[in-house]
Design a protein around this motif. Structure first.
Motif, PDB file in Angstrom:
ATOM      1  N   TYR A  91      36.903  92.125  -3.111  1.00 26.11           N
ATOM      2  CA  TYR A  91      38.133  91.859  -3.875  1.00 26.11           C
ATOM      3  C   TYR A  91      38.574  90.403  -3.687  1.00 26.11           C
ATOM      4  O   TYR A  91      38.698  89.931  -2.550  1.00 26.11           O
ATOM      5  N   VAL A  92      38.830  89.735  -4.797  1.00 26.79           N
ATOM      6  CA  VAL A  92      39.160  88.311  -4.760  1.00 26.79           C
ATOM      7  C   VAL A  92      40.412  88.025  -3.948  1.00 26.79           C
ATOM      8  O   VAL A  92      40.542  86.956  -3.331  1.00 26.79           O
ATOM      9  N   ASP A  93      41.351  88.955  -3.902  1.00 27.83           N
ATOM     10  CA  ASP A  93      42.581  88.754  -3.135  1.00 27.83           C
ATOM     11  C   ASP A  93      42.566  89.530  -1.815  1.00 27.83           C
ATOM     12  O   ASP A  93      43.602  89.675  -1.161  1.00 27.83           O
ATOM     13  N   GLY A  94      41.397  90.014  -1.410  1.00 27.57           N
ATOM     14  CA  GLY A  94      41.309  90.780  -0.172  1.00 27.57           C
ATOM     15  C   GLY A  94      41.301  89.891   1.059  1.00 27.57           C
ATOM     16  O   GLY A  94      41.050  88.679   0.988  1.00 27.57           O
ATOM     17  N   ALA A  95      41.579  90.478   2.211  1.00 32.26           N
ATOM     18  CA  ALA A  95      41.591  89.738   3.473  1.00 32.26           C
ATOM     19  C   ALA A  95      40.205  89.177   3.759  1.00 32.26           C
ATOM     20  O   ALA A  95      39.194  89.864   3.607  1.00 32.26           O
ATOM     21  N   ASP A  96      40.152  87.894   4.190  1.00 27.76           N
ATOM     22  CA  ASP A  96      38.881  87.273   4.535  1.00 27.76           C
ATOM     23  C   ASP A  96      38.571  87.518   6.012  1.00 27.76           C
ATOM     24  O   ASP A  96      39.283  88.255   6.708  1.00 27.76           O
ATOM     25  N   LEU A  97      37.509  86.866   6.508  1.00 29.98           N
ATOM     26  CA  LEU A  97      37.107  87.083   7.894  1.00 29.98           C
ATOM     27  C   LEU A  97      38.203  86.686   8.872  1.00 29.98           C
ATOM     28  O   LEU A  97      38.360  87.309   9.926  1.00 29.98           O
ATOM     29  N   ALA A  98      38.957  85.647   8.517  1.00 29.54           N
ATOM     30  CA  ALA A  98      40.038  85.201   9.399  1.00 29.54           C
ATOM     31  C   ALA A  98      41.251  86.120   9.339  1.00 29.54           C
ATOM     32  O   ALA A  98      42.120  86.048  10.209  1.00 29.54           O
ATOM     33  N   GLY A  99      41.296  86.964   8.327  1.00 31.20           N
ATOM     34  CA  GLY A  99      42.471  87.811   8.134  1.00 31.20           C
ATOM     35  C   GLY A  99      42.351  89.205   8.699  1.00 31.20           C
ATOM     36  O   GLY A  99      43.290  90.003   8.590  1.00 31.20           O
ATOM     37  N   ILE A 100      41.204  89.549   9.290  1.00 32.77           N
ATOM     38  CA  ILE A 100      41.028  90.891   9.865  1.00 32.77           C
ATOM     39  C   ILE A 100      41.532  90.890  11.305  1.00 32.77           C
ATOM     40  O   ILE A 100      41.079  90.090  12.117  1.00 32.77           O
ATOM     41  N   PRO A 101      42.461  91.759  11.658  1.00 30.84           N
ATOM     42  CA  PRO A 101      42.953  91.799  13.045  1.00 30.84           C
ATOM     43  C   PRO A 101      41.840  92.163  14.022  1.00 30.84           C
ATOM     44  O   PRO A 101      40.949  92.970  13.702  1.00 30.84           O
ATOM     45  N   LEU A 102      41.870  91.576  15.199  1.00 30.26           N
ATOM     46  CA  LEU A 102      40.859  91.893  16.206  1.00 30.26           C
ATOM     47  C   LEU A 102      40.844  93.380  16.557  1.00 30.26           C
ATOM     48  O   LEU A 102      39.808  93.928  16.945  1.00 30.26           O
ATOM     49  N   GLY A 103      41.995  94.021  16.415  1.00 27.68           N
ATOM     50  CA  GLY A 103      42.061  95.448  16.705  1.00 27.68           C
ATOM     51  C   GLY A 103      41.218  96.305  15.795  1.00 27.68           C
ATOM     52  O   GLY A 103      40.975  97.481  16.082  1.00 27.68           O
ATOM     53  N   ARG A 104      40.753  95.741  14.661  1.00 27.13           N
ATOM     54  CA  ARG A 104      39.864  96.475  13.756  1.00 27.13           C
ATOM     55  C   ARG A 104      38.405  96.116  13.985  1.00 27.13           C
ATOM     56  O   ARG A 104      37.525  96.632  13.281  1.00 27.13           O
ATOM     57  N   LEU A 105      38.132  95.242  14.962  1.00 23.73           N
ATOM     58  CA  LEU A 105      36.781  94.725  15.162  1.00 23.73           C
ATOM     59  C   LEU A 105      36.242  94.928  16.579  1.00 23.73           C
ATOM     60  O   LEU A 105      35.032  94.949  16.774  1.00 23.73           O
ATOM     61  N   ALA A 106      37.108  95.038  17.561  1.00 28.01           N
ATOM     62  CA  ALA A 106      36.680  94.985  18.949  1.00 28.01           C
ATOM     63  C   ALA A 106      37.143  96.190  19.752  1.00 28.01           C
ATOM     64  O   ALA A 106      38.265  96.665  19.593  1.00 28.01           O
ATOM     65  N   ASP A 107      36.239  96.678  20.603  1.00 19.94           N
ATOM     66  CA  ASP A 107      36.543  97.741  21.565  1.00 19.94           C
ATOM     67  C   ASP A 107      37.095  98.989  20.884  1.00 19.94           C
ATOM     68  O   ASP A 107      38.006  99.642  21.386  1.00 19.94           O
TER      69      ASP A 107
END
Length: 315
Positions: free
Chosen positions: A142-158
């Motif tokens: 999605y053109v207006d979707g969150a980019d890599l910098a916009g994803i919270p770490l809580g959705r990526l780590a541990d």
């Protein structure tokens, strides 16, 4: 570092008939936010049972204790690699360009800038985001979707992980019925299809397993934190086809990790999953070093194999 225990009452129904009751039993569990299905798995394994049909838990209390316990060895963390190696010229997906790894400045070329005996290499890589094991952010779709910098770490780590075993399935599509028994809220849902065994061969990506739209909607509706697969694409990647799994999950801001490997090394429950890309603005997809962590105990500690869980205990 703490070890965690659950104090519980439980009623166990055996497959061959019979019934067991436990009152005030202490069972070691892998982490503080352990779920009831995970506790049931730890209970069954610690008791050495293999014929349990149903586990009903009551009066559960979780508490921590110091890692060093009298008569016990201290626990350690085991790391499980879940990423493919990125090499110059490799093919991730047919038709996409391969990465090119080169030297921007070699050790020899750097010597003039430093004191005698000091040298460094400056390496360069030219690649597209869809290289190796990578993560899709909402911006990928999605053109207006969150980019890599916009994803919270809580959705990526541990993230607490749930591994869905699908190896040997007779059909390619992973549907809602395949996911129905699993608790997925707040978890990394890892689809273990076994397709990674064809990595770097002509068979990889041919008739690959995929997540159906209904399966994606179930995961989105139930609050999955992340979805990963050890295959070439989360969708059925037919030319010109729709991509409903990507569309549904990324619209719900659920990151996707594709081209995982080594999921057979993880238990169905109890592992923690991490797949964090660089914090790049204006970019939708990038390679990750995906890995899992699990508590490791000395061999006499039976909770190490606590991943096995009767289907009925997952409800």
């Amino acid at each position: 570092m703490l070890l965690y225990r659950a104090e519980l009452d439980a009623d166990l129904t055996l497959t061959g008939g019979g019934h067991l009751q436990a009152r005030g039993l202490l069972v070691e569990v892998p982490h503080a936010d352990v779920t009831r299905p995970e506790i049931a798995a730890c209970l069954v394994t610690s008791l050495g049972l293999r014929n349990v049909d149903r586990v009903a838990l009551t009066a559960v209390r979780i508490f921590g204790a110091p890692a060093t316990i009298k008569g016990r060895s201290e626990s350690r963390i085991e790391y499980v690699e879940l990423s493919h190696v990125i090499e110059s010229g490799m093919t991730t997906y047919p038709g996409l360009p391969a990465p090119v790894i080169s030297a921007y400045r070699t050790w020899a070329e750097s010597r003039a800038a430093y004191a005698e005996g000091t040298e460094f290499s400056f390496d360069r890589i030219d690649l597209i985001g869809q290289t190796g094991t990578y993560l899709d952010s909402p911006r990928h779709r999605y053109v207006d979707g969150a980019d890599l910098a916009g994803i919270p770490l809580g959705r990526l780590a541990d993230l607490p992980a749930v591994v869905v075993r699908l190896v040997g399935a007779e059909r390619r599509g992973i549907d809602a019925a395949d996911l129905e028994p699993y608790v997925v809220a707040g978890r990394a849902v890892l689809l273990h299809t076994g397709a990674d065994r064809h990595w770097a061969s002509e068979r990889y990506g041919v008739d690959s397993p995929f997540l159906t739209e209904a399966g994606a909607r179930l995961l989105a509706d139930r609050g999955a934190a992340l979805v990963g697969i050890d295959a070439a694409n989360l969708d059925d990647a037919v030319p010109g086809g729709a991509r409903p799994a990507h569309s549904v999950l990324l619209a719900a801001e659920i990151p996707i990790v594709e081209h995982l490997t080594n999921l057979s090394e993880l238990p169905p429950l109890g592992a923690r999953f991490t797949a964090a890309p660089p914090r790049i603005a204006g970019f939708g997809t990038f390679p990750v070093r995906a890995f899992a962590t699990m508590p490791w105990f000395e061999p006499h500690d039976h909770t190490r194999s606590a991943g096995w869980l009767p289907t009925s205990a997952q409800q």
